[in-house]
Write an enzyme that holds these catalytic residues in place. Sequence first.
Site, PDB file in Angstrom:
ATOM      1  N   GLY A 101       0.841  -1.028  -0.138  1.00  0.00           N
ATOM      2  CA  GLY A 101      -0.263  -0.058   0.244  1.00  0.00           C
ATOM      3  C   GLY A 101       0.792   0.912   0.270  1.00  0.00           C
ATOM      4  O   GLY A 101       2.539   1.402   0.443  1.00  0.00           O
ATOM      5  N   TRP A 105       6.480   7.684   1.914  1.00  0.00           N
ATOM      6  CA  TRP A 105       7.562   8.737   1.850  1.00  0.00           C
ATOM      7  C   TRP A 105       6.997   8.192  -0.120  1.00  0.00           C
ATOM      8  O   TRP A 105       6.858   9.200  -0.833  1.00  0.00           O
ATOM      9  CB  TRP A 105       8.585   7.823   1.223  1.00  0.00           C
ATOM     10  CG  TRP A 105       9.780   8.211   1.968  1.00  0.00           C
ATOM     11  CD1 TRP A 105       9.522   9.130   3.165  1.00  0.00           C
ATOM     12  CD2 TRP A 105      11.002   8.358   2.057  1.00  0.00           C
ATOM     13  NE1 TRP A 105      10.350   9.256   3.713  1.00  0.00           N
ATOM     14  CE2 TRP A 105      11.895   9.536   2.896  1.00  0.00           C
ATOM     15  CE3 TRP A 105      11.962   8.285   1.493  1.00  0.00           C
ATOM     16  CZ2 TRP A 105      12.612   9.296   3.236  1.00  0.00           C
ATOM     17  CZ3 TRP A 105      13.783   7.826   1.856  1.00  0.00           C
ATOM     18  CH2 TRP A 105      13.997   8.591   2.600  1.00  0.00           C
ATOM     19  N   ASN A 106       5.997   7.747  -0.587  1.00  0.00           N
ATOM     20  CA  ASN A 106       5.005   7.930  -1.758  1.00  0.00           C
ATOM     21  C   ASN A 106       4.177   8.852  -1.214  1.00  0.00           C
ATOM     22  O   ASN A 106       3.883   9.595  -2.872  1.00  0.00           O
ATOM     23  CB  ASN A 106       4.010   6.390  -1.831  1.00  0.00           C
ATOM     24  CG  ASN A 106       3.930   5.188  -2.413  1.00  0.00           C
ATOM     25  OD1 ASN A 106       4.410   4.251  -1.629  1.00  0.00           O
ATOM     26  ND2 ASN A 106       5.651   5.199  -3.396  1.00  0.00           N
ATOM     27  N   ARG A 149       7.016  -1.823   4.798  1.00  0.00           N
ATOM     28  CA  ARG A 149       5.599  -1.551   4.121  1.00  0.00           C
ATOM     29  C   ARG A 149       5.057  -2.989   2.857  1.00  0.00           C
ATOM     30  O   ARG A 149       4.134  -2.408   3.512  1.00  0.00           O
ATOM     31  CB  ARG A 149       5.781  -0.546   3.287  1.00  0.00           C
ATOM     32  CG  ARG A 149       7.186  -1.219   2.178  1.00  0.00           C
ATOM     33  CD  ARG A 149       7.267   0.758   1.264  1.00  0.00           C
ATOM     34  NE  ARG A 149       8.502   0.404   0.083  1.00  0.00           N
ATOM     35  CZ  ARG A 149       9.822   0.581   0.006  1.00  0.00           C
ATOM     36  NH1 ARG A 149      10.195   0.599   1.482  1.00  0.00           N
ATOM     37  NH2 ARG A 149      10.270   0.425  -0.660  1.00  0.00           N
ATOM     38  N   GLU A 203      12.842  -4.173  -3.096  1.00  0.00           N
ATOM     39  CA  GLU A 203      12.327  -2.614  -4.592  1.00  0.00           C
ATOM     40  C   GLU A 203      13.281  -2.203  -4.743  1.00  0.00           C
ATOM     41  O   GLU A 203      14.512  -2.569  -4.587  1.00  0.00           O
ATOM     42  CB  GLU A 203      11.600  -1.177  -3.271  1.00  0.00           C
ATOM     43  CG  GLU A 203      11.356  -0.368  -5.106  1.00  0.00           C
ATOM     44  CD  GLU A 203      10.452  -0.457  -6.230  1.00  0.00           C
ATOM     45  OE1 GLU A 203      10.771  -0.998  -7.512  1.00  0.00           O
ATOM     46  OE2 GLU A 203       9.435  -0.124  -5.834  1.00  0.00           O
ATOM     47  N   ARG A 204      14.089  -1.472  -6.047  1.00  0.00           N
ATOM     48  CA  ARG A 204      14.600  -1.582  -7.027  1.00  0.00           C
ATOM     49  C   ARG A 204      15.872  -0.395  -5.809  1.00  0.00           C
ATOM     50  O   ARG A 204      14.812   0.477  -5.182  1.00  0.00           O
ATOM     51  CB  ARG A 204      14.457  -0.977  -7.960  1.00  0.00           C
ATOM     52  CG  ARG A 204      15.654  -0.220  -9.567  1.00  0.00           C
ATOM     53  CD  ARG A 204      14.857   0.535 -10.383  1.00  0.00           C
ATOM     54  NE  ARG A 204      15.538   0.958 -10.429  1.00  0.00           N
ATOM     55  CZ  ARG A 204      15.174   2.138 -12.040  1.00  0.00           C
ATOM     56  NH1 ARG A 204      14.342   1.963 -12.386  1.00  0.00           N
ATOM     57  NH2 ARG A 204      16.408   2.192 -12.631  1.00  0.00           N
ATOM     58  N   HIS A 273       7.179  -4.927  -4.484  1.00  0.00           N
ATOM     59  CA  HIS A 273       6.946  -4.093  -4.336  1.00  0.00           C
ATOM     60  C   HIS A 273       7.041  -3.600  -6.300  1.00  0.00           C
ATOM     61  O   HIS A 273       6.932  -4.576  -6.917  1.00  0.00           O
ATOM     62  CB  HIS A 273       8.320  -2.714  -4.273  1.00  0.00           C
ATOM     63  CG  HIS A 273       8.957  -3.722  -2.635  1.00  0.00           C
ATOM     64  ND1 HIS A 273       8.464  -2.367  -1.799  1.00  0.00           N
ATOM     65  CD2 HIS A 273       9.130  -4.682  -1.970  1.00  0.00           C
ATOM     66  CE1 HIS A 273       9.035  -3.304  -0.300  1.00  0.00           C
ATOM     67  NE2 HIS A 273       9.301  -3.526  -0.402  1.00  0.00           N
ATOM     68  N   ASN A 275       8.972  -3.208  -8.802  1.00  0.00           N
ATOM     69  CA  ASN A 275       9.589  -2.996  -9.356  1.00  0.00           C
ATOM     70  C   ASN A 275      10.307  -4.616  -9.529  1.00  0.00           C
ATOM     71  O   ASN A 275      10.601  -5.343 -10.326  1.00  0.00           O
ATOM     72  CB  ASN A 275      11.308  -2.318  -9.318  1.00  0.00           C
ATOM     73  CG  ASN A 275      10.760  -0.754 -10.027  1.00  0.00           C
ATOM     74  OD1 ASN A 275      10.331  -0.849 -11.400  1.00  0.00           O
ATOM     75  ND2 ASN A 275      10.696   0.121  -9.296  1.00  0.00           N
TER      76      ASN A 275
END
Length: 346
Positions: A101, A105-106, A149, A203-204, A273, A275
């Site tokens: 979700g 920072w998003n 997350r 995530e990347r 994530h 990516n």
Amino acid sequence: MASAGYHQASVTLQPRCYFSSSCLNQQNGISSISLIPKGIKLDIALTRRGTYSSMERTIAVTQASASHSTVPDPVLSPSSGTSSEAKKKSNEAALILIRHGESMWNEKNLFTGCVDVPLTKKGVEEAIEAGKRISNIPVDMIYTSSLIRAQMTAMLAMTEHRRKKVPIILHDENEQARVWSQIFSEDTKKQCIPVVTAWQLNERMYGELQGLNKQETADRYGTEQVHVWRRSYDTPPPNGESLEMCAERAVAYFKEFIQPQLLSGKNVMIAAHGNSLRSIIMYLDKLTSQEVISLELSTGIPMLYIFKEGRFIRRGSPVAPTEAGVYAYTKSLAQYRQKLDEMFQS
């Protein structure tokens, strides 16, 4: 269907089991990864090239079992010792992919990458909604990245599942962690779902962009340059990962650890994530490097695949617990839902 391209990646992992008596002995070796087909929306991350150092990981497998509060899974679950290839290929297994979700920072429009940032209130709500969408789909094992997350999303989603099994994060930091987190009740083990965390699903890594505001970064370096860093396949940001690099680590891990679980009949959920999931979908759908860069994954929206006869069949996203269409694609999922309905109506 687009033709598949191939990359090489290697990962060495030596899993141990401490969660239950049913365990998988898996070792990673060199494996090729095929790129995935057209027709999907997702985000991709890249990972460093090369051979990853050896590490130990604890992986436990619990078999779906029935009690007064659960129903047996109609999806076949042969034991890990089964060697009959014909029997394995007759099985169906569900694979659920969920992008975490919205993170804090998003919300702030910052490059997050591998910085460990929690969910916002909206992100929590998205995770719960994702759980409602998959509440009728069997889940025997959960894999998440090592970032909070993704783990929050998996845990919150499972609070909505009708089986009411408890997701338990497996700890393998050291021998003491393994010993201290043992469960000594067989009945309790049957009501738990093992959760394996893996950095390969992170995530990347955005390198020097992490923590920067995306708009300010575009103003500084130019929109075109930032677009190349974010959406090209093989160009990494400064000291970061390209999507290609992310795909190497994420897909290698999927093939060596998660796919064998599906082959054995386990139903698996992956919370990760944009990516890392784009990379896995690239493999599942045999997308090309050009097709994958245009994929977009919405936060908190699950995607369902059926693994059957050695291939992955994409079924899209369940709409809600009352939506029957997505479950009717396979006999086993339809039977599973019917048993849930019968149990809760009685």
